[in-house]
Design a protein around this motif. Structure first.
Motif, PDB file in Angstrom:
ATOM      1  N   GLY A  59     -10.008  -4.126  26.313  1.00  0.00           N
ATOM      2  CA  GLY A  59     -11.141  -5.191  26.514  1.00  0.00           C
ATOM      3  C   GLY A  59     -11.000  -6.597  26.680  1.00  0.00           C
ATOM      4  O   GLY A  59     -12.168  -7.197  26.731  1.00  0.00           O
ATOM      5  N   ALA A  60     -10.890  -6.276  24.920  1.00  0.00           N
ATOM      6  CA  ALA A  60     -11.118  -7.505  24.142  1.00  0.00           C
ATOM      7  C   ALA A  60     -10.274  -8.576  23.924  1.00  0.00           C
ATOM      8  O   ALA A  60      -9.310  -8.161  23.979  1.00  0.00           O
ATOM      9  N   LEU A  61     -10.108  -9.677  24.277  1.00  0.00           N
ATOM     10  CA  LEU A  61      -9.330 -10.687  24.124  1.00  0.00           C
ATOM     11  C   LEU A  61      -8.774 -10.477  22.677  1.00  0.00           C
ATOM     12  O   LEU A  61      -9.254 -11.359  21.850  1.00  0.00           O
ATOM     13  N   LEU A  62      -6.848 -10.257  22.589  1.00  0.00           N
ATOM     14  CA  LEU A  62      -6.409 -10.489  20.833  1.00  0.00           C
ATOM     15  C   LEU A  62      -5.661 -11.704  20.888  1.00  0.00           C
ATOM     16  O   LEU A  62      -6.113 -13.078  20.015  1.00  0.00           O
ATOM     17  N   ILE A  63      -5.347 -11.869  21.911  1.00  0.00           N
ATOM     18  CA  ILE A  63      -4.215 -13.257  22.132  1.00  0.00           C
ATOM     19  C   ILE A  63      -4.505 -13.714  23.980  1.00  0.00           C
ATOM     20  O   ILE A  63      -4.592 -13.499  24.861  1.00  0.00           O
ATOM     21  N   GLN A  64      -4.331 -15.375  23.959  1.00  0.00           N
ATOM     22  CA  GLN A  64      -4.134 -15.904  25.514  1.00  0.00           C
ATOM     23  C   GLN A  64      -2.369 -16.685  25.542  1.00  0.00           C
ATOM     24  O   GLN A  64      -2.265 -17.268  24.321  1.00  0.00           O
ATOM     25  N   GLY A  65      -1.912 -17.027  26.563  1.00  0.00           N
ATOM     26  CA  GLY A  65      -0.636 -17.577  26.415  1.00  0.00           C
ATOM     27  C   GLY A  65      -0.203 -18.017  27.588  1.00  0.00           C
ATOM     28  O   GLY A  65      -1.117 -17.239  28.792  1.00  0.00           O
ATOM     29  N   GLN A  66      -0.239 -20.013  27.475  1.00  0.00           N
ATOM     30  CA  GLN A  66       0.927 -19.721  28.876  1.00  0.00           C
ATOM     31  C   GLN A  66       2.521 -19.916  28.482  1.00  0.00           C
ATOM     32  O   GLN A  66       2.862 -20.743  27.891  1.00  0.00           O
ATOM     33  N   PHE A  67       2.801 -19.500  29.202  1.00  0.00           N
ATOM     34  CA  PHE A  67       4.785 -19.827  29.258  1.00  0.00           C
ATOM     35  C   PHE A  67       5.534 -20.272  30.703  1.00  0.00           C
ATOM     36  O   PHE A  67       5.048 -20.287  31.688  1.00  0.00           O
ATOM     37  N   THR A  68       6.233 -21.230  30.551  1.00  0.00           N
ATOM     38  CA  THR A  68       6.669 -21.959  31.908  1.00  0.00           C
ATOM     39  C   THR A  68       8.405 -21.025  31.147  1.00  0.00           C
ATOM     40  O   THR A  68       8.238 -21.248  29.771  1.00  0.00           O
ATOM     41  N   VAL A  69       8.999 -21.067  32.637  1.00  0.00           N
ATOM     42  CA  VAL A  69      10.261 -20.466  32.408  1.00  0.00           C
ATOM     43  C   VAL A  69      10.746 -21.428  33.772  1.00  0.00           C
ATOM     44  O   VAL A  69      10.813 -21.082  34.575  1.00  0.00           O
ATOM     45  N   ALA A  70      11.993 -21.524  33.118  1.00  0.00           N
ATOM     46  CA  ALA A  70      12.835 -21.919  34.271  1.00  0.00           C
ATOM     47  C   ALA A  70      13.844 -21.277  34.632  1.00  0.00           C
ATOM     48  O   ALA A  70      14.599 -20.438  34.232  1.00  0.00           O
ATOM     49  N   CYS A  71      14.448 -21.491  36.007  1.00  0.00           N
ATOM     50  CA  CYS A  71      15.228 -21.073  36.390  1.00  0.00           C
ATOM     51  C   CYS A  71      17.249 -21.760  36.444  1.00  0.00           C
ATOM     52  O   CYS A  71      16.445 -23.606  37.145  1.00  0.00           O
ATOM     53  N   VAL A  72      17.604 -21.201  35.930  1.00  0.00           N
ATOM     54  CA  VAL A  72      18.483 -22.718  35.787  1.00  0.00           C
ATOM     55  C   VAL A  72      20.296 -21.334  35.705  1.00  0.00           C
ATOM     56  O   VAL A  72      20.409 -20.574  35.821  1.00  0.00           O
ATOM     57  N   LYS A  73      21.169 -22.311  35.839  1.00  0.00           N
ATOM     58  CA  LYS A  73      22.652 -21.487  36.230  1.00  0.00           C
ATOM     59  C   LYS A  73      23.113 -20.827  35.619  1.00  0.00           C
ATOM     60  O   LYS A  73      23.485 -21.560  33.850  1.00  0.00           O
ATOM     61  N   VAL A  74      23.816 -19.691  35.281  1.00  0.00           N
ATOM     62  CA  VAL A  74      25.104 -18.941  34.304  1.00  0.00           C
ATOM     63  C   VAL A  74      25.440 -20.523  33.830  1.00  0.00           C
ATOM     64  O   VAL A  74      25.983 -20.451  32.358  1.00  0.00           O
ATOM     65  N   ALA A  75      26.522 -21.117  34.533  1.00  0.00           N
ATOM     66  CA  ALA A  75      27.576 -21.631  34.704  1.00  0.00           C
ATOM     67  C   ALA A  75      27.083 -22.452  33.350  1.00  0.00           C
ATOM     68  O   ALA A  75      27.860 -22.942  32.856  1.00  0.00           O
ATOM     69  N   ASP A  76      26.204 -24.032  33.943  1.00  0.00           N
ATOM     70  CA  ASP A  76      25.739 -24.751  32.796  1.00  0.00           C
ATOM     71  C   ASP A  76      24.851 -24.592  32.558  1.00  0.00           C
ATOM     72  O   ASP A  76      24.174 -25.997  31.703  1.00  0.00           O
ATOM     73  N   PHE A  77      23.797 -24.269  32.416  1.00  0.00           N
ATOM     74  CA  PHE A  77      22.085 -23.974  32.099  1.00  0.00           C
ATOM     75  C   PHE A  77      21.551 -25.258  32.959  1.00  0.00           C
ATOM     76  O   PHE A  77      20.718 -25.683  32.487  1.00  0.00           O
ATOM     77  N   ARG A  78      22.206 -25.576  33.993  1.00  0.00           N
ATOM     78  CA  ARG A  78      21.806 -27.142  34.418  1.00  0.00           C
ATOM     79  C   ARG A  78      19.978 -26.041  35.211  1.00  0.00           C
ATOM     80  O   ARG A  78      20.380 -24.393  36.041  1.00  0.00           O
ATOM     81  N   PRO A  79      19.004 -27.328  35.830  1.00  0.00           N
ATOM     82  CA  PRO A  79      17.952 -26.143  36.765  1.00  0.00           C
ATOM     83  C   PRO A  79      18.758 -26.343  38.328  1.00  0.00           C
ATOM     84  O   PRO A  79      19.796 -26.830  38.374  1.00  0.00           O
ATOM     85  N   CYS A  80      17.629 -25.334  38.719  1.00  0.00           N
ATOM     86  CA  CYS A  80      18.293 -25.059  39.908  1.00  0.00           C
ATOM     87  C   CYS A  80      17.271 -24.699  40.821  1.00  0.00           C
ATOM     88  O   CYS A  80      16.242 -23.603  40.036  1.00  0.00           O
ATOM     89  N   ARG A  81      17.387 -23.903  42.215  1.00  0.00           N
ATOM     90  CA  ARG A  81      16.160 -23.385  42.835  1.00  0.00           C
ATOM     91  C   ARG A  81      15.984 -21.269  42.068  1.00  0.00           C
ATOM     92  O   ARG A  81      17.306 -20.863  42.409  1.00  0.00           O
ATOM     93  N   LEU A  82      14.481 -20.718  42.217  1.00  0.00           N
ATOM     94  CA  LEU A  82      14.240 -19.693  42.408  1.00  0.00           C
ATOM     95  C   LEU A  82      14.793 -19.034  43.477  1.00  0.00           C
ATOM     96  O   LEU A  82      15.233 -20.181  44.683  1.00  0.00           O
ATOM     97  N   PRO A  83      15.490 -17.737  43.684  1.00  0.00           N
ATOM     98  CA  PRO A  83      15.594 -17.492  44.490  1.00  0.00           C
ATOM     99  C   PRO A  83      14.675 -17.194  45.856  1.00  0.00           C
ATOM    100  O   PRO A  83      13.123 -16.789  45.590  1.00  0.00           O
ATOM    101  N   GLU A  84      14.775 -16.973  47.366  1.00  0.00           N
ATOM    102  CA  GLU A  84      14.419 -17.121  47.976  1.00  0.00           C
ATOM    103  C   GLU A  84      12.807 -15.774  47.720  1.00  0.00           C
ATOM    104  O   GLU A  84      11.548 -15.931  48.269  1.00  0.00           O
ATOM    105  N   ALA A  85      13.345 -14.881  47.058  1.00  0.00           N
ATOM    106  CA  ALA A  85      12.803 -13.630  47.089  1.00  0.00           C
ATOM    107  C   ALA A  85      11.196 -13.780  45.865  1.00  0.00           C
ATOM    108  O   ALA A  85      10.433 -13.391  45.594  1.00  0.00           O
ATOM    109  N   LEU A  86      11.674 -14.962  45.762  1.00  0.00           N
ATOM    110  CA  LEU A  86      10.408 -15.216  43.972  1.00  0.00           C
ATOM    111  C   LEU A  86       9.691 -16.879  44.582  1.00  0.00           C
ATOM    112  O   LEU A  86       8.789 -16.906  44.318  1.00  0.00           O
TER     113      LEU A  86
END
Length: 135
Positions: A103-130
């Motif tokens: 219950g004691a807080l050790l570490i806090q973090g904020q992480f931004t993950v971007a959705c990208v196309k495998v082919a060119d690593f360009r940003p793209c839309r999240l799948p509808e499921a997400l």
């Protein structure tokens, strides 16, 4: 009903390989714990990294992170690692994450993950499921 999303949690045990010479978790290993929690969160949504790559041709890449170290974790500690969606746009997800011990807080973090196309690593839309309404 609360507007704050319920965090997803996983348990992690600190092994000898995770520590430095003093028996404290080496700082870079906290990133691995946070990544595991986000991966398990994704699996809990009924998706996985490989299935997203296969079905949609997308992957997630870490775009930004911020970590605040408060207390160290040590050899043989049993930790709880959380992941909660703080923000979601069409192409990225921001996670608020914490690592706690008994219950004691050790570490806090904020992480931004971007959705990208495998082919060119360009940003793209999240799948509808997400794509869900942000709270």
């Amino acid at each position: 009903m609360s507007d704050v999303p319920t965090p997803f949690h996983i348990g992690v045990r600190v092994y000898y390989e995770d520590t430095d010479a003093t028996g404290v978790v080496y700082h870079a290993n906290y990133l691995r714990y946070f990544e595991r929690a986000r991966t398990e969160w994704l699996e809990a949504q009924g998706l996985g990294h490989q299935s997203l790559a296969d079905a949609y041709g997308i992957v997630f890449t870490l775009a930004d992170l911020s970590i605040r170290f408060r207390r160290p974790a040590r050899l043989d500690d049993r930790l709880s690692v959380s992941a909660a969606v703080a923000e979601r746009t069409r192409a990225r997800v921001v996670f608020e994450q914490e690592i706690t011990r008994d219950g004691a807080l050790l570490i806090q973090g904020q992480f931004t993950v971007a959705c990208v196309k495998v082919a060119d690593f360009r940003p793209c839309r999240l799948p509808e499921a997400l794509i869900k309404e942000s709270r």
